[in-house]
Design a protein around this motif. Structure first.
Motif, PDB file in Angstrom:
ATOM      1  N   THR A   1       0.846  -1.177   0.000  1.00 50.19           N
ATOM      2  CA  THR A   1       0.000   0.000   0.000  1.00 50.19           C
ATOM      3  C   THR A   1       0.887   1.234   0.000  1.00 50.19           C
ATOM      4  O   THR A   1       2.111   1.135   0.115  1.00 50.19           O
ATOM      5  N   LYS A   2       0.264   2.399  -0.102  1.00 48.00           N
ATOM      6  CA  LYS A   2       1.070   3.617  -0.124  1.00 48.00           C
ATOM      7  C   LYS A   2       1.666   3.945   1.237  1.00 48.00           C
ATOM      8  O   LYS A   2       2.591   4.741   1.327  1.00 48.00           O
ATOM      9  N   THR A   3       1.156   3.312   2.302  1.00 47.22           N
ATOM     10  CA  THR A   3       1.752   3.520   3.618  1.00 47.22           C
ATOM     11  C   THR A   3       2.826   2.484   3.929  1.00 47.22           C
ATOM     12  O   THR A   3       3.444   2.547   4.984  1.00 47.22           O
TER      13      THR A   3
END
Length: 96
Positions: A65-67
């Motif tokens: 994910t982007k995190t």
């Protein structure tokens, strides 16, 4: 501690119960065969000939994910296949 979690009601287990008098249950992962036998006999009032168990480990997955990377897993399962004596039957649909 409840040993029996829920019965397995699939096409394969239904055919197995009709042909060979075998029933499947999801059980507590810490339960042994004697506890499973006693629980089935007490709950359904049948005599058990044989108990076979299968342990399934958790399925691990990771997502990007982007995190960052997210790691997760499912719960571990234990299944029990119970052979019931001839003439005995378990009816899962009677309480519906």
């Amino acid at each position: 501690m409840s040993v029996l979690i829920k019965p397995i009601i699939t096409e394969k287990m239904t055919a197995d119960s009709e042909l060979y008098n075998r029933y499947g249950f999801f059980v507590d992962p810490k339960a042994n065969k004697l506890q499973i036998k006693d629980a089935v006999e007490a709950t359904y009032g049948v005599s058990v000939k044989k108990v076979r168990t299968m342990n399934y480990g958790p399925t691990r997955k990771s997502r990007y994910t982007k995190t960052g990377v997210q790691h997760g897993k499912t719960n571990a399962l234990k299944k029990a296949i119970v052979d019931v004596a001839d003439g005995d039957i378990i009816d899962f649909y009677s309480n519906l």
